[in-house]
Design an enzyme around this catalytic site. Structure first.
Site, PDB file in Angstrom:
ATOM      1  N   LYS A 197       0.835  -1.203   0.000  1.00 21.53           N
ATOM      2  CA  LYS A 197       0.000   0.000   0.000  1.00 21.53           C
ATOM      3  C   LYS A 197       0.871   1.256   0.000  1.00 21.53           C
ATOM      4  O   LYS A 197       1.628   1.499   0.927  1.00 21.53           O
ATOM      5  CB  LYS A 197      -0.892   0.057   1.235  1.00 21.53           C
ATOM      6  CG  LYS A 197      -1.885   1.222   1.119  1.00 21.53           C
ATOM      7  CD  LYS A 197      -2.561   1.571   2.416  1.00 21.53           C
ATOM      8  CE  LYS A 197      -1.889   2.700   3.157  1.00 21.53           C
ATOM      9  NZ  LYS A 197      -1.930   4.004   2.494  1.00 21.53           N
ATOM     10  N   GLY A 249       7.285   4.512   7.961  1.00 18.95           N
ATOM     11  CA  GLY A 249       6.410   5.653   8.223  1.00 18.95           C
ATOM     12  C   GLY A 249       6.710   6.253   9.570  1.00 18.95           C
ATOM     13  O   GLY A 249       7.837   6.134  10.075  1.00 18.95           O
ATOM     14  N   SER A 250       5.696   6.859  10.170  1.00 16.69           N
ATOM     15  CA  SER A 250       5.920   7.588  11.416  1.00 16.69           C
ATOM     16  C   SER A 250       6.040   6.632  12.601  1.00 16.69           C
ATOM     17  O   SER A 250       5.535   5.497  12.573  1.00 16.69           O
ATOM     18  CB  SER A 250       4.755   8.546  11.650  1.00 16.69           C
ATOM     19  OG  SER A 250       3.566   7.795  11.773  1.00 16.69           O
ATOM     20  N   THR A 251       6.702   7.109  13.638  1.00 15.83           N
ATOM     21  CA  THR A 251       6.876   6.307  14.847  1.00 15.83           C
ATOM     22  C   THR A 251       5.519   6.009  15.486  1.00 15.83           C
ATOM     23  O   THR A 251       5.288   4.900  15.972  1.00 15.83           O
ATOM     24  CB  THR A 251       7.827   7.034  15.813  1.00 15.83           C
ATOM     25  OG1 THR A 251       9.111   7.113  15.163  1.00 15.83           O
ATOM     26  CG2 THR A 251       7.988   6.301  17.130  1.00 15.83           C
ATOM     27  N   GLY A 254       3.919   3.244  13.577  1.00 15.74           N
ATOM     28  CA  GLY A 254       4.756   2.054  13.804  1.00 15.74           C
ATOM     29  C   GLY A 254       4.421   1.387  15.130  1.00 15.74           C
ATOM     30  O   GLY A 254       4.302   0.161  15.208  1.00 15.74           O
ATOM     31  N   GLU A 271      10.638   0.833   9.845  1.00 13.26           N
ATOM     32  CA  GLU A 271      11.566   1.929   9.521  1.00 13.26           C
ATOM     33  C   GLU A 271      10.820   3.210   9.856  1.00 13.26           C
ATOM     34  O   GLU A 271       9.906   3.601   9.133  1.00 13.26           O
ATOM     35  CB  GLU A 271      11.913   1.917   8.024  1.00 13.26           C
ATOM     36  CG  GLU A 271      12.580   0.651   7.532  1.00 13.26           C
ATOM     37  CD  GLU A 271      14.070   0.615   7.805  1.00 13.26           C
ATOM     38  OE1 GLU A 271      14.613   1.589   8.373  1.00 13.26           O
ATOM     39  OE2 GLU A 271      14.697  -0.402   7.463  1.00 13.26           O
ATOM     40  N   CYS A 305      13.569  10.843   6.383  1.00 10.31           N
ATOM     41  CA  CYS A 305      13.649  10.297   7.749  1.00 10.31           C
ATOM     42  C   CYS A 305      15.055  10.448   8.311  1.00 10.31           C
ATOM     43  O   CYS A 305      15.233  10.643   9.502  1.00 10.31           O
ATOM     44  CB  CYS A 305      13.247   8.831   7.727  1.00 10.31           C
ATOM     45  SG  CYS A 305      14.064   7.904   6.432  1.00 10.31           S
ATOM     46  N   GLU A 402      10.535  15.319  15.365  1.00 12.95           N
ATOM     47  CA  GLU A 402      10.773  15.304  13.921  1.00 12.95           C
ATOM     48  C   GLU A 402       9.815  16.283  13.226  1.00 12.95           C
ATOM     49  O   GLU A 402       8.601  16.182  13.367  1.00 12.95           O
ATOM     50  CB  GLU A 402      10.528  13.890  13.388  1.00 12.95           C
ATOM     51  CG  GLU A 402      10.880  13.746  11.921  1.00 12.95           C
ATOM     52  CD  GLU A 402      10.569  12.350  11.385  1.00 12.95           C
ATOM     53  OE1 GLU A 402       9.467  11.841  11.655  1.00 12.95           O
ATOM     54  OE2 GLU A 402      11.431  11.784  10.696  1.00 12.95           O
TER      55      GLU A 402
HETATM   56  P1  NAP Z   1       2.574   7.668   8.375  1.00 17.44           P
HETATM   57  O1  NAP Z   1       1.488   8.610   8.614  1.00 17.44           O
HETATM   58  O2  NAP Z   1       2.989   6.771   9.471  1.00 17.44           O
HETATM   59  O3  NAP Z   1       2.140   6.809   7.115  1.00 17.44           O
HETATM   60  C1  NAP Z   1       2.926   5.796   6.564  1.00 17.44           C
HETATM   61  C2  NAP Z   1       2.038   4.803   5.848  1.00 17.44           C
HETATM   62  O4  NAP Z   1       1.214   4.133   6.791  1.00 17.44           O
HETATM   63  C3  NAP Z   1       1.098   5.451   4.854  1.00 17.44           C
HETATM   64  O5  NAP Z   1       0.919   4.593   3.769  1.00 17.44           O
HETATM   65  C4  NAP Z   1      -0.171   5.558   5.685  1.00 17.44           C
HETATM   66  O6  NAP Z   1      -1.325   5.687   4.910  1.00 17.44           O
HETATM   67  C5  NAP Z   1      -0.143   4.269   6.443  1.00 17.44           C
HETATM   68  N1  NAP Z   1      -0.941   4.249   7.662  1.00 17.44           N
HETATM   69  C6  NAP Z   1      -1.477   5.280   8.361  1.00 17.44           C
HETATM   70  N2  NAP Z   1      -2.145   4.823   9.443  1.00 17.44           N
HETATM   71  C7  NAP Z   1      -2.034   3.475   9.430  1.00 17.44           C
HETATM   72  C8  NAP Z   1      -2.502   2.434  10.289  1.00 17.44           C
HETATM   73  N3  NAP Z   1      -3.215   2.686  11.389  1.00 17.44           N
HETATM   74  N4  NAP Z   1      -2.191   1.157   9.975  1.00 17.44           N
HETATM   75  C9  NAP Z   1      -1.454   0.870   8.886  1.00 17.44           C
HETATM   76  N5  NAP Z   1      -1.002   1.814   8.036  1.00 17.44           N
HETATM   77  C10 NAP Z   1      -1.271   3.104   8.305  1.00 17.44           C
HETATM   78  O7  NAP Z   1       3.899   8.386   7.902  1.00 17.44           O
HETATM   79  P2  NAP Z   1       4.014   9.465   6.747  1.00 17.44           P
HETATM   80  O8  NAP Z   1       3.540  10.750   7.302  1.00 17.44           O
HETATM   81  O9  NAP Z   1       3.429   8.966   5.496  1.00 17.44           O
HETATM   82  O10 NAP Z   1       5.596   9.487   6.508  1.00 17.44           O
HETATM   83  C11 NAP Z   1       6.439  10.250   7.260  1.00 17.44           C
HETATM   84  C12 NAP Z   1       7.131   9.438   8.326  1.00 17.44           C
HETATM   85  O11 NAP Z   1       7.797   8.317   7.772  1.00 17.44           O
HETATM   86  C13 NAP Z   1       8.206  10.217   9.027  1.00 17.44           C
HETATM   87  O12 NAP Z   1       8.118  10.043  10.399  1.00 17.44           O
HETATM   88  C14 NAP Z   1       9.487   9.617   8.499  1.00 17.44           C
HETATM   89  O13 NAP Z   1      10.583   9.770   9.342  1.00 17.44           O
HETATM   90  C15 NAP Z   1       9.119   8.218   8.280  1.00 17.44           C
HETATM   91  N6  NAP Z   1      10.011   7.582   7.296  1.00 17.44           N
HETATM   92  C16 NAP Z   1      10.933   6.670   7.755  1.00 17.44           C
HETATM   93  C17 NAP Z   1      11.820   6.081   6.876  1.00 17.44           C
HETATM   94  C18 NAP Z   1      12.830   5.088   7.351  1.00 17.44           C
HETATM   95  O14 NAP Z   1      13.389   4.393   6.539  1.00 17.44           O
HETATM   96  N7  NAP Z   1      13.104   4.996   8.635  1.00 17.44           N
HETATM   97  C19 NAP Z   1      11.758   6.399   5.520  1.00 17.44           C
HETATM   98  C20 NAP Z   1      10.822   7.332   5.079  1.00 17.44           C
HETATM   99  C21 NAP Z   1       9.953   7.910   6.004  1.00 17.44           C
HETATM  100  P3  NAP Z   1      -1.817   7.146   4.414  1.00 17.44           P
HETATM  101  O15 NAP Z   1      -0.648   8.008   4.213  1.00 17.44           O
HETATM  102  O16 NAP Z   1      -2.487   6.861   3.150  1.00 17.44           O
HETATM  103  O17 NAP Z   1      -2.714   7.642   5.491  1.00 17.44           O
END
Ligand code: NAP
Ligand code: MG
Length: 491
Positions: A197, A249-251, A254, A271, A305, A402
């Site tokens: 997804k 994605g976000s902590t 996660g 991650e 990230c 962050e």
């Molecule tokens: P996010 O809000 O956590 O979303 C990540 C993904 O998870 C999206 O596809 C999101 O869908 C989905 N999601 C949201 N709620 C969910 C749930 N309850 N269950 C399962 N999936 C769910 O993060 P983001 O705002 O997209 O990305 C930014 C974050 O990612 C930052 O904190 C960044 O540091 C981190 N990141 C980490 C790395 C790494 O390698 N460590 C790399 C890149 C980014 P929707 O967006 O469609 O709602």
């Protein structure tokens, strides 16, 4: 597949300096449909709910296309397709699997220009970055992992490597195509099948990848791509027939995922977020370090990230570093992501821009001194000036949390012990940077910084062969290199 209507045909102006593998059959045309369905079992199918949501260009605020919203029934269909495909895919020889993965890599190179343009349109990153970094690196991840497909027994001797089964993969919006490649390539090389997804605001390149995968002849159901928001992601996480979840994605999300799969047999890699220290010692090559600071925080609008979002400068050179940094920031061009001269493109969404602006307010209220470049920014679209917070301190929220935007906090230090303590005194542990002329200092620091990746005299360098991942609240598990294959194998 019914509506094959092309809504955009863009002729591009960077034909001559196209750096990566231009293909003879690359038409230069960008083909986009008005509406995208779910990619399940090798074909595009309508969502059960018949619901679609819009995806926008964050630089122009114009709607680009409509994307299908997958619900639990769609996810179930995708998992069933992946389970069925697993029976055959896992029994193919590694050599055969590798051939398919190589083909995906080749096709991606051939369509590189189209992927780069769509990535920039949908997500807001500068075309230079999509073209020179995201797309070629994504193809490289397929090449790299294709090479391992028939060598797993040599890579993990006496450990009888076997695939896990069906893996659910959920990715963020900051590197949409690249994160899809990071996830899909090792999973396939290891013999698993996939339900992926993409993030809601940036589904288009994953869907273009679905078209490419269909064209590659990969057996039906080996890769399924379901679009939607967080609920769709949760449906993947909670599906009982998934063997492993790989999440970037976000902590916060996660942690939620980790909680919801506890007590099941599902394997998990996370991650998550980061807040990296970028440390400049007095003996560093100052001009190079300033370039590294700029690349560390302003690359991809700071939506990274591993961004070097906390700058630590040794006190004796702080004045000159900050003066040079401000001068360099004045030269950065913020604006139209499709212009190849642009350095900083659009913030990915209105929501993210609001979040960044909120942190800028918090920083001012906390008493740090703000500096923003005086560049012009477009009146329409989501844009943010490159921003510094001078005299930030360890207890400030702008230092601890962050921001995920072009905002850098600046702190000074005197001794190496002091900077190690400050760099580590944070919930995250994803990456760090060190700038010094002394090798001994580099070795000393890399052992003491609690970060998964430490760059020395460079920043934000990525390679499919090198593992990437975090400690503490930045998650666990590694992606890239041989380490990145391990979480997809039973060893
Ligand atoms: P996010 O809000 O956590 O979303 C990540 C993904 O998870 C999206 O596809 C999101 O869908 C989905 N999601 C949201 N709620 C969910 C749930 N309850 N269950 C399962 N999936 C769910 O993060 P983001 O705002 O997209 O990305 C930014 C974050 O990612 C930052 O904190 C960044 O540091 C981190 N990141 C980490 C790395 C790494 O390698 N460590 C790399 C890149 C980014 P929707 O967006 O469609 O709602
Ligand atoms: Mg978009």
């Amino acid at each position: 597949m019914s509506k094959k209507k092309e809504i955009t045909k863009a002729k591009l102006d960077f034909k001559t300096d196209w750096a990566y593998a231009p293909a003879p059959e690359d038409s230069g045309h960008i083909s986009l449909k008005k509406q995208y369905d779910l990619f399940i079992n090798g074909e595009f199918v309508k969502p059960n709910s018949k619901k679609y949501f819009a995806t926008y260009n964050p630089a122009t605020e114009q709607k680009i296309a409509e994307i299908a919203e997958a619900d639990e029934k769609d996810v179930d269909k995708a998992v069933k397709a992946a389970r069925k495909a697993f029976e055959k895919w896992s029994k193919l020889s590694g050599k055969e699997r590798g051939k398919y993965i190589f083909r995906i890599a080749r096709l991606m190179q051939e369509r590189a220009r189209e992927f780069a343009v769509i990535e920039t349109m949908d997500g807001g990153k500068s075309i230079r970055e999509s073209r020179d970094i995201d797309v070629p690196l994504a193809a490289n991840h397929f090449f790299y992992n294709a090479g391992w497909a028939d060598k797993l027994e040599y890579a993990f001797p006496n450990r009888n490597p076997k695939p896990l089964g069906v893996v659910g993969q959920i990715i963020p919006w900051n590197f949409p195509l690249l994160m899809a490649a990071w996830k899909i390539a090792p999973a396939l090389a290891a013999g698993n099948t996939v339900v992926l997804k993409p993030a809601e605001t940036t589904s288009l390149t994953a869907l273009k990848l679905a078209e490419l995968i269909r064209d590659s002849g990969l057996p039906n159901g080996v890769v399924n791509i379901v679009t939607g928001a967080g609920k769709t992601g949760a449906a993947i996480v909670n599906h009982p027939d998934i063997n492993k979840i790989a999440f970037t994605g976000s902590t916060d999300v996660g942690k939620l995922i980790q909680r919801s799969i506890s007590g099941t047999n599902k394997k998990l890699t996370l991650e998550l977020g980061g807040k990296a220290a970028n440390i400049i010692f007095a003996d560093a090559a100052i001009d190079q370090a300033v370039e590294g600071i700029v690349n560390g925080i302003f690359f991809n609008q700071g939506h990274v990230c591993c961004a070097g979002s906390r700058l630590f400068v040794q006190e004796s050179v702080a004045d000159i570093v900050i003066r040079k940094l401000k001068d360099r920031m004045e030269t950065l061009i913020v604006g139209d992501p499709m212009d190849k001269n642009t350095d900083i493109g659009a913030i990915n969404s209105k929501e993210q821009l609001l979040k960044i602006n909120e942190y800028i307010k918090i920083g001012k209220n906390e008493g740090a001194e703000i500096y923003q470049s005086s560049c012009a920014i477009p009146s329409k679209g989501n844009f943010c000036r490159p921003t510094l917070f001078l005299d930030a301190s360890q207890s400030h929220r702008i230092v601890q949390e962050e921001i995920f935007g072009p905002v850098l906090t600046v702190q000074t230090f005197r001794t190496i012990e002091e900077v190690i303590e400050k760099a580590n005194n944070i919930p995250y542990g994803l990456s760090a940077g060190v700038w010094t002329d002394k090798g001994s200092k580099i070795f000393n620091l890399t052992n003491k910084l609690r970060a998964g990746v430490v760059w020395a005299n460079t920043y934000n360098k990525f390679d499919p062969a090198s593992p990437f991942g975090g400690y503490k609240e930045s998650g666990f598990g590694r992606e890239g290199g041989l380490h990145g294959l391990m979480p997809y194998l039973n060893l």
